[in-house]
Design an enzyme around this catalytic site. Sequence first.
Site, PDB file in Angstrom:
ATOM      1  N   ASN A   7       0.933  -1.074   0.146  1.00  0.00           N
ATOM      2  CA  ASN A   7       0.109  -0.076  -0.095  1.00  0.00           C
ATOM      3  C   ASN A   7       0.902   1.243  -0.030  1.00  0.00           C
ATOM      4  OD1 ASN A   7      -1.372   2.244   0.925  1.00  0.00           O
ATOM      5  ND2 ASN A   7      -3.145   0.839   1.764  1.00  0.00           N
ATOM      6  N   ASP A   9      -0.228   4.433  -0.129  1.00  0.00           N
ATOM      7  CA  ASP A   9      -0.868   5.675   0.479  1.00  0.00           C
ATOM      8  C   ASP A   9       0.126   6.575   1.100  1.00  0.00           C
ATOM      9  OD1 ASP A   9      -3.161   4.454  -0.228  1.00  0.00           O
ATOM     10  OD2 ASP A   9      -4.134   4.133   1.746  1.00  0.00           O
ATOM     11  N   HIS A  10       1.027   6.249   2.091  1.00  0.00           N
ATOM     12  CA  HIS A  10       1.779   7.150   2.639  1.00  0.00           C
ATOM     13  C   HIS A  10       2.972   7.685   1.972  1.00  0.00           C
ATOM     14  CE1 HIS A  10      -1.006   6.807   5.674  1.00  0.00           C
ATOM     15  NE2 HIS A  10      -0.878   5.442   5.997  1.00  0.00           N
ATOM     16  N   HIS A  43      -5.863   3.585  -1.484  1.00  0.00           N
ATOM     17  CA  HIS A  43      -7.055   4.048  -0.807  1.00  0.00           C
ATOM     18  C   HIS A  43      -7.336   5.408  -1.304  1.00  0.00           C
ATOM     19  CE1 HIS A  43      -9.640   4.357   2.970  1.00  0.00           C
ATOM     20  NE2 HIS A  43     -10.330   4.599   1.884  1.00  0.00           N
ATOM     21  N   ARG A  45      -9.437   7.916  -0.878  1.00  0.00           N
ATOM     22  CA  ARG A  45     -10.391   8.516   0.031  1.00  0.00           C
ATOM     23  C   ARG A  45     -11.297   9.585  -0.469  1.00  0.00           C
ATOM     24  NH1 ARG A  45      -9.250   7.110   5.678  1.00  0.00           N
ATOM     25  NH2 ARG A  45     -10.716   8.577   5.715  1.00  0.00           N
ATOM     26  N   ARG A  49      -7.036  12.955   0.997  1.00  0.00           N
ATOM     27  CA  ARG A  49      -5.881  13.294   1.996  1.00  0.00           C
ATOM     28  C   ARG A  49      -4.450  12.848   1.359  1.00  0.00           C
ATOM     29  NH1 ARG A  49      -7.011  10.115   7.280  1.00  0.00           N
ATOM     30  NH2 ARG A  49      -9.008  11.009   7.185  1.00  0.00           N
ATOM     31  N   HIS A  50      -4.382  11.721   0.699  1.00  0.00           N
ATOM     32  CA  HIS A  50      -3.327  11.062   0.233  1.00  0.00           C
ATOM     33  C   HIS A  50      -3.371  10.976  -1.388  1.00  0.00           C
ATOM     34  CE1 HIS A  50      -4.914   7.479   1.625  1.00  0.00           C
ATOM     35  NE2 HIS A  50      -4.615   7.698   2.638  1.00  0.00           N
ATOM     36  N   GLU A  70      -8.893   0.594  -2.739  1.00  0.00           N
ATOM     37  CA  GLU A  70      -9.785   0.843  -1.540  1.00  0.00           C
ATOM     38  C   GLU A  70     -10.520   1.920  -1.749  1.00  0.00           C
ATOM     39  OE1 GLU A  70      -7.300   0.746   1.975  1.00  0.00           O
ATOM     40  OE2 GLU A  70      -6.324  -1.036   1.555  1.00  0.00           O
ATOM     41  N   THR A 101      -8.426   3.657   8.404  1.00  0.00           N
ATOM     42  CA  THR A 101      -9.753   2.695   8.446  1.00  0.00           C
ATOM     43  C   THR A 101      -9.655   2.437   9.752  1.00  0.00           C
ATOM     44  OG1 THR A 101      -9.167   2.315   6.291  1.00  0.00           O
ATOM     45  CG2 THR A 101     -10.858   0.922   7.137  1.00  0.00           C
ATOM     46  N   GLU A 154     -10.993  -9.206   2.959  1.00  0.00           N
ATOM     47  CA  GLU A 154      -9.674  -8.851   3.488  1.00  0.00           C
ATOM     48  C   GLU A 154     -10.068  -8.924   4.953  1.00  0.00           C
ATOM     49  OE1 GLU A 154      -7.674  -5.381   2.334  1.00  0.00           O
ATOM     50  OE2 GLU A 154      -6.601  -5.169   4.125  1.00  0.00           O
ATOM     51  N   HIS A 193      -3.799  -4.552   7.910  1.00  0.00           N
ATOM     52  CA  HIS A 193      -4.055  -3.440   8.846  1.00  0.00           C
ATOM     53  C   HIS A 193      -2.989  -3.638  10.018  1.00  0.00           C
ATOM     54  CE1 HIS A 193      -5.491   0.169  10.354  1.00  0.00           C
ATOM     55  NE2 HIS A 193      -5.893   0.561   9.219  1.00  0.00           N
ATOM     56  N   GLY A 194      -2.124  -2.618  10.084  1.00  0.00           N
ATOM     57  CA  GLY A 194      -1.089  -2.651  11.288  1.00  0.00           C
ATOM     58  C   GLY A 194      -0.127  -3.740  11.140  1.00  0.00           C
ATOM     59  N   HIS A 216       1.718   1.179   5.935  1.00  0.00           N
ATOM     60  CA  HIS A 216       2.238   2.205   6.862  1.00  0.00           C
ATOM     61  C   HIS A 216       3.661   2.018   7.284  1.00  0.00           C
ATOM     62  CE1 HIS A 216       3.127   4.330  10.698  1.00  0.00           C
ATOM     63  NE2 HIS A 216       2.565   5.390   9.983  1.00  0.00           N
TER      64      HIS A 216
HETATM   65  N1  PXP Z   1      -6.259  -2.744   4.461  1.00  0.00           N
HETATM   66  C1  PXP Z   1      -7.200  -1.662   4.749  1.00  0.00           C
HETATM   67  C2  PXP Z   1      -8.593  -1.833   4.375  1.00  0.00           C
HETATM   68  C3  PXP Z   1      -6.811  -0.306   4.918  1.00  0.00           C
HETATM   69  O1  PXP Z   1      -7.567   0.595   5.005  1.00  0.00           O
HETATM   70  C4  PXP Z   1      -5.270  -0.237   5.067  1.00  0.00           C
HETATM   71  C5  PXP Z   1      -4.817   1.108   5.452  1.00  0.00           C
HETATM   72  O2  PXP Z   1      -4.781   1.960   4.611  1.00  0.00           O
HETATM   73  C6  PXP Z   1      -4.535  -1.398   5.107  1.00  0.00           C
HETATM   74  C7  PXP Z   1      -5.000  -2.706   4.681  1.00  0.00           C
HETATM   75  C8  PXP Z   1      -2.763  -1.273   5.368  1.00  0.00           C
HETATM   76  O3  PXP Z   1      -2.893  -0.828   6.796  1.00  0.00           O
HETATM   77  P1  PXP Z   1      -1.403  -0.380   7.445  1.00  0.00           P
HETATM   78  O4  PXP Z   1      -0.948   0.615   6.703  1.00  0.00           O
HETATM   79  O5  PXP Z   1      -1.381  -0.530   8.652  1.00  0.00           O
HETATM   80  O6  PXP Z   1      -0.321  -1.405   6.752  1.00  0.00           O
END
Ligand code: PXP
Length: 241
Positions: A7, A9-10, A43, A45, A49-50, A70, A101, A154, A193-194, A216
């Site tokens: 991902n 995004d950041h 993602h 959004r 924002r990103h 996403e 999220t 997911e 996520h995380g 992230h």
């Molecule tokens: N899955 C979904 C649905 C998310 O919204 C995110 C965060 O954008 C992630 C996975 C990835 O999470 P992380 O950035 O904590 O790795």
Amino acid sequence: MTLLSVNVDHVATLRQARRASYPDVVEAARIAEAAGASGITVHLRSDRRHIQDRDVEVLLDTVKGKLNVEMAATDEMLSIAERLRPQQVTLVPESPEEITTEGGLDLTTHSQRIAEASSRLREAGILVSLFLDPDLAQVEHLVRLGTENITGFEINTDTYTKDSGRGASHHLDTISTVAEAGRAAGFGIYAGHGLTRDNVGPIAALATIEELNIGHYLVARAVMVGLDTAVREMLDAMRTD
Ligand code: PXP
């Protein structure tokens, strides 16, 4: 071998902090794929924002593996998906105040809306995944919606990643049970996520989970060691053989 969708995004968060032209998400995606990622996730959004619409357009032309977008199940987002047709859309809940999220979709209350959105996306030839909490009740609702329009889901690993104590194995068991139930019902199973290099191993070891979605931690680690190394380190941590 579990697949890794990176991902980015950041990377865009850093760019948008200064409304600059760098760092380039397309270059980040190229490096991640060259390092072994099976695909790229962004993602889009509602607040932009990103990731921006233009990022998705350019990534569609440049990503070699699966591009997973996403988005919230709003008319605006569904129209963008129908126009751009990424390989996969993951429907997520979204609220303007959240930092990231905050949980999975609630199919007990939003089943109709999700069914309609999934049908629109599938008609446009897009694979459809839903972001769900590890809760068998959600899988039961999903099974009722069927596999015709929803190709996978997911599993939200957030509670597992936040619990480094004895509770982690309980969360892991729940994720495993949900993954098995989903797989048995014919869905593709993803998780994320995380996730970090320290907590990814037990999740990657679950054979029912095809692909992890990690953002992230990888972008944060890339600040220290570069994205190529960050992705390779993660793939090493995911290796279970
Ligand atoms: N899955 C979904 C649905 C998310 O919204 C995110 C965060 O954008 C992630 C996975 C990835 O999470 P992380 O950035 O904590 O790795």
